[in-house]
Write an enzyme that holds these catalytic residues in place. Structure first.
Site, PDB file in Angstrom:
ATOM      1  N   LYS A 137      42.360  42.730  30.738  1.00 20.81           N
ATOM      2  CA  LYS A 137      43.547  41.939  31.093  1.00 20.81           C
ATOM      3  C   LYS A 137      44.380  41.743  29.832  1.00 20.81           C
ATOM      4  O   LYS A 137      43.900  41.197  28.830  1.00 20.81           O
ATOM      5  CB  LYS A 137      43.123  40.587  31.660  1.00 20.81           C
ATOM      6  CG  LYS A 137      44.312  39.678  31.966  1.00 20.81           C
ATOM      7  CD  LYS A 137      43.870  38.378  32.598  1.00 20.81           C
ATOM      8  CE  LYS A 137      45.060  37.481  32.906  1.00 20.81           C
ATOM      9  NZ  LYS A 137      44.655  36.234  33.558  1.00 20.81           N
ATOM     10  N   LYS A 189      44.716  45.024  34.376  1.00 18.80           N
ATOM     11  CA  LYS A 189      45.852  44.173  34.734  1.00 18.80           C
ATOM     12  C   LYS A 189      46.772  44.005  33.539  1.00 18.80           C
ATOM     13  O   LYS A 189      46.264  43.706  32.463  1.00 18.80           O
ATOM     14  CB  LYS A 189      45.309  42.813  35.178  1.00 18.80           C
ATOM     15  CG  LYS A 189      46.361  41.792  35.470  1.00 18.80           C
ATOM     16  CD  LYS A 189      45.726  40.448  35.709  1.00 18.80           C
ATOM     17  CE  LYS A 189      46.820  39.432  35.901  1.00 18.80           C
ATOM     18  NZ  LYS A 189      46.333  38.098  36.006  1.00 18.80           N
TER      19      LYS A 189
END
Ligand code: PBG
Length: 323
Positions: free
Chosen positions: A195, A248
């Site tokens: 992330k 992400k």
């Protein structure tokens, strides 16, 4: 023969021909739809920063979940907005917390729908950081303990999958061990493994009221220029017990998805985040893009890069389009 024998256009000559040789297919089976739940009664309010998305209260979220399930979408990803925030985010593991009650309502309304919960403290802390702040820094190890309590309480409320999105080191292991010890060996972990500290989360932070009150998240989320490091993050999470790993954002990180796909054998999820979604929505509202066409192109690209699962605010639109 002076002219080429190979004519690539032959296989593009009709819709049926293109369908026959198509390599990548976006289908409803691999989509996850995010849902936002807040305190209150009878709430179904449009989220200003995220066109087409709503805030629900626990009493209205069941009906929404039933609709999502009826569209054939297998899973929702739940984010909670508590009424009361404090330094450590204690509402995150409250038995009667907003997420815990929402899980119960969703399970009642749509028992077959998988409930995935976001496990992160940023929506629950008064300072908006993803963990416990000590000396202006997010403290890794004490945060892991709190995230573990949060994940366990989601499992107790009926979550099928917990999704830690905080980027603390070692949290997957802590969560896995605690789930095993408490008889939740079948609750899966989808870790936000790679992330990035991305500027594409802007609309979401508005929607989730989770923007940090000071500083930023760069000391825990990944530095966007790094790709090798993402492989190390993913490998660690798998070793610690993650069942599904996530990259992400998705669109500006297709190379990361691709590399992860080449290297790891577990399911890879990609989060088509709020900023990516709203760029298209805004362009469409300005008359500059055909939203449906761009939506399908974006999701196809994420799938083609190697994602097995896509988390997208368009999930319902895709399901309707493909039905
Ligand atoms: C953290 C979390 C964030 C998103 C999902 N989980 C925000 C952040 O890290 O600041 C962003 C999702 C999106 O932008 O769509 N709880």
């Amino acid at each position: 023969m002076s002219f080429p024998m190979n004519r690539m256009r032959r296989l593009r000559s009709s819709p049926a021909m293109r369908r026959l040789v198509r390599e990548t297919k976006v289908g409803v089976d691999n989509l996850i739809y995010p849902l936002f739940v807040r305190e209150g009664k009878g709430v179904r309010e449009p989220i200003k920063s995220m066109t087409g998305c709503f805030h629900f209260s626990p009493d209205t979220i069941g009906a929404e979940a039933a609709e999502v399930a009826s569209l054939g979408i297998p899973a929702v990803l739940l984010f909670g907005l508590p009424d009361k925030k404090d330094e450590i985010g204690s509402q995150a593991w409250a038995e009667d917390g907003v997420v815990q009650r929402a899980i119960e309502q969703i399970k009642r309304a749509a028992p077959e729908l998988l409930v995935i919960t976001d496990v992160c403290l940023c929506e629950f802390t008064s300072h908006g950081h993803c963990g416990v702040v000590k000396d202006d820094k997010v403290d890794n190890d004490s945060t892991c303990g709190l995230l573990t309590k949060m994940a366990l309480s989601h499992a107790q409320a009926g979550a099928d999958i917990v999704a830690p999105s905080d980027m603390m080191d070692g949290r997957v292991k802590c969560i896995r061990e605690t789930l095993e010890e408490n008889g939740f060996e079948n609750v899966a972990i989808m870790s936000y493994a790679a992330k990035y500290a991305s500027a594409f989360y802007g609309p979401f932070r508005d929607a989730a009221e989770s923007a940090p009150a000071f500083g930023d998240r760069r000391a825990y989320q990944m530095d966007p220029p790094n790709a090798d490091e993402a492989m190390a993050e993913i490998a660690l999470d798998i070793e610690e017990g993650a069942d599904i790993v996530m990259v992400k954002p998705a669109l500006a990180y297709l190379d990361i998805i691709y590399r992860a796909r080449q290297r790891f054998d577990c399911p890879i999820a990609a989060y088509n985040v709020s900023g990516e979604y709203m760029m298209v929505k805004s362009a469409a509202a300005a008359g500059l893009a055909d939203e449906q066409a761009v939506m399908m192109e974006v999701l196809t690209a994420i799938k083609r890069a190697g994602a097995n699962i896509i988390i997208t605010y368009w999930a319902k639109d895709v399901a309707r389009l493909l039905s």
